[in-house]
Design an enzyme around this catalytic site. Structure first.
Site, PDB file in Angstrom:
ATOM      1  N   LYS A 206     -13.600 -78.850 -14.867  1.00  0.00           N
ATOM      2  CA  LYS A 206     -12.824 -80.079 -15.050  1.00  0.00           C
ATOM      3  C   LYS A 206     -13.562 -81.289 -14.504  1.00  0.00           C
ATOM      4  O   LYS A 206     -14.455 -81.186 -13.669  1.00  0.00           O
ATOM      5  CB  LYS A 206     -11.426 -79.915 -14.469  1.00  0.00           C
TER       6      LYS A 206
ATOM      7  N   ARG B 275      -8.051 -69.468 -13.782  1.00  0.00           N
ATOM      8  CA  ARG B 275      -8.357 -69.605 -15.215  1.00  0.00           C
ATOM      9  C   ARG B 275      -9.741 -70.236 -15.324  1.00  0.00           C
ATOM     10  O   ARG B 275      -9.925 -71.370 -14.905  1.00  0.00           O
ATOM     11  CB  ARG B 275      -7.274 -70.483 -15.852  1.00  0.00           C
TER      12      ARG B 275
HETATM   13  C1  7PJ Z   1      -5.134 -75.579 -18.101  1.00  0.00           C
HETATM   14  C2  7PJ Z   1      -4.490 -74.886 -19.119  1.00  0.00           C
HETATM   15  C3  7PJ Z   1      -4.729 -75.367 -16.761  1.00  0.00           C
HETATM   16  C4  7PJ Z   1      -3.132 -73.800 -17.607  1.00  0.00           C
HETATM   17  C5  7PJ Z   1      -5.988 -76.174 -19.981  1.00  0.00           C
HETATM   18  C6  7PJ Z   1      -9.227 -77.288 -19.674  1.00  0.00           C
HETATM   19  C7  7PJ Z   1      -8.099 -77.988 -20.293  1.00  0.00           C
HETATM   20  N1  7PJ Z   1      -3.497 -74.001 -18.880  1.00  0.00           N
HETATM   21  N2  7PJ Z   1      -5.035 -75.272 -20.296  1.00  0.00           N
HETATM   22  N3  7PJ Z   1      -3.722 -74.469 -16.572  1.00  0.00           N
HETATM   23  N4  7PJ Z   1      -6.089 -76.372 -18.665  1.00  0.00           N
HETATM   24  N5  7PJ Z   1      -2.152 -72.950 -17.322  1.00  0.00           N
HETATM   25  O1  7PJ Z   1      -9.312 -76.063 -19.629  1.00  0.00           O
HETATM   26  O2  7PJ Z   1     -10.119 -78.027 -19.197  1.00  0.00           O
HETATM   27  O3  7PJ Z   1      -5.219 -75.964 -15.787  1.00  0.00           O
HETATM   28  S1  7PJ Z   1      -6.955 -76.966 -21.197  1.00  0.00           S
END
Ligand code: 7PJ
Length: 278
Positions: free
Chosen positions: A224, A258
């Protein structure tokens, strides 16, 4: 209340007494922009298999970009991107999560074998709650202030930690009232979703407050922009920065991280585990 120590993931119980890694599989055109649909699908399958072999516990498939500034995607396009992958990968025995806010996509994803829904809107779309409640899947409820197109313009909170926590607990209670068992629910403060760097840092430093709600916490910091800022790296050069952030989250109680860089994260967590915590 302490977290229950497991997550009900479809018919499985996923032990959460050790941290788990969710590998990110983006199937949006900006991530797989070359070639036709078949090529894209084959590439996506290969990438998922790689992450699985590298030790990912869950594969998170997303067909709609929710990055800052991203435009919404038509439901048929999202279904066509996501459902065949869910079917194929679930059949291969992987635990599949689908990153969507659309009830129609949730319904088809669950039918195709997904064991978890990851919703950046925390099941706030009409019918989303009912679709998830009708099945056995786990759900990740994420906090977002505003909409992806504009959310980074002027995020504002009086007390970011309390507001985000209260929102997530309220959504979790709604889920339970709709019939989603407590051990199917995960919460996520939503790093970067309508948050400044100061907000993200406050949330990360206070992750224990989220853990103390009793719901397992998922942290998504991988690659990020905040990390790019600290490390001075472009998006594809942020693996080490992301691993550091994942460990910081786990140190503060995150049950699931994640990530894009599964192999590096899994290695780091093995070292972490071997050293142990006092
Ligand atoms: C997240 C997501 C997060 C959850 C994205 C990226 C943007 N789902 N989907 N948490 N971020 N639960 O991966 O940079 O932080 S999309």
């Amino acid at each position: 209340m302490p977290p229950s120590g497991h997550l009900r993931f479809g018919d499985q119980l996923l032990d959460l007494t050790r941290p788990r890694v969710m590998g990110i599989l983006n199937v949006t055109p900006d991530s797989f922009s070359d070639g036709g649909r078949f090529v894209d699908r084959e590439k996506a399958l290969e990438h998922a298999r790689r992450m699985n072999a590298d030790g990912a516990d869950i594969i998170d498939i997303g067909g709609e970009s929710t990055r800052p500034g991203a435009a919404p995607v038509n439901v048929d396009v999202e279904l066509e991107r996501v459902v065949p992958l869910v079917e194929a990968l679930a059949r291969e025995g992987m635990r599949i999560c689908v990153d969507t806010a659309k009830p129609a996509v949730m319904r088809e994803a669950l039918r195709a074998g997904a064991g978890m829904i990851n919703d950046v809107r925390a099941l706030r779309e009409p019918d989303a709650l009912n679709v998830v409640a009708a099945g056995k899947a786990a759900v990740c409820l994420m906090h977002m202030q505003g909409e992806p197109r504009t959310m980074q313009a002027e995020p504002h909170y009086d007390d970011v930690v309390a507001e985000v926590r209260d929102f997530l607990v309220e959504r979790a209670r709604c889920c339970e009232a709709a019939g989603i068992a407590r051990d199917r629910i995960v919460i996520d403060p939503g790093f970067g979703f309508g948050k400044t760097v100061a907000h993200n840092l406050a949330l990360l430093r206070s992750l224990r407050i989220f853990e103390a709600t009793g719901y397992p916490v998922l942290a998504g910091l991988s690659r990020k922009s905040m990390l790019g800022g600290f490390a001075g790296r472009d998006v594809n050069e942020r693996a080490a920065a992301s691993v550091a952030a994942a460990l910081a989250a786990v140190a503060r109680g995150a049950a699931i991280v994640r990530v894009h860089d599964v192999r590096d994260t899994v290695d780091a967590l093995k070292v972490w585990h071997a050293i142990g915590t006092e």
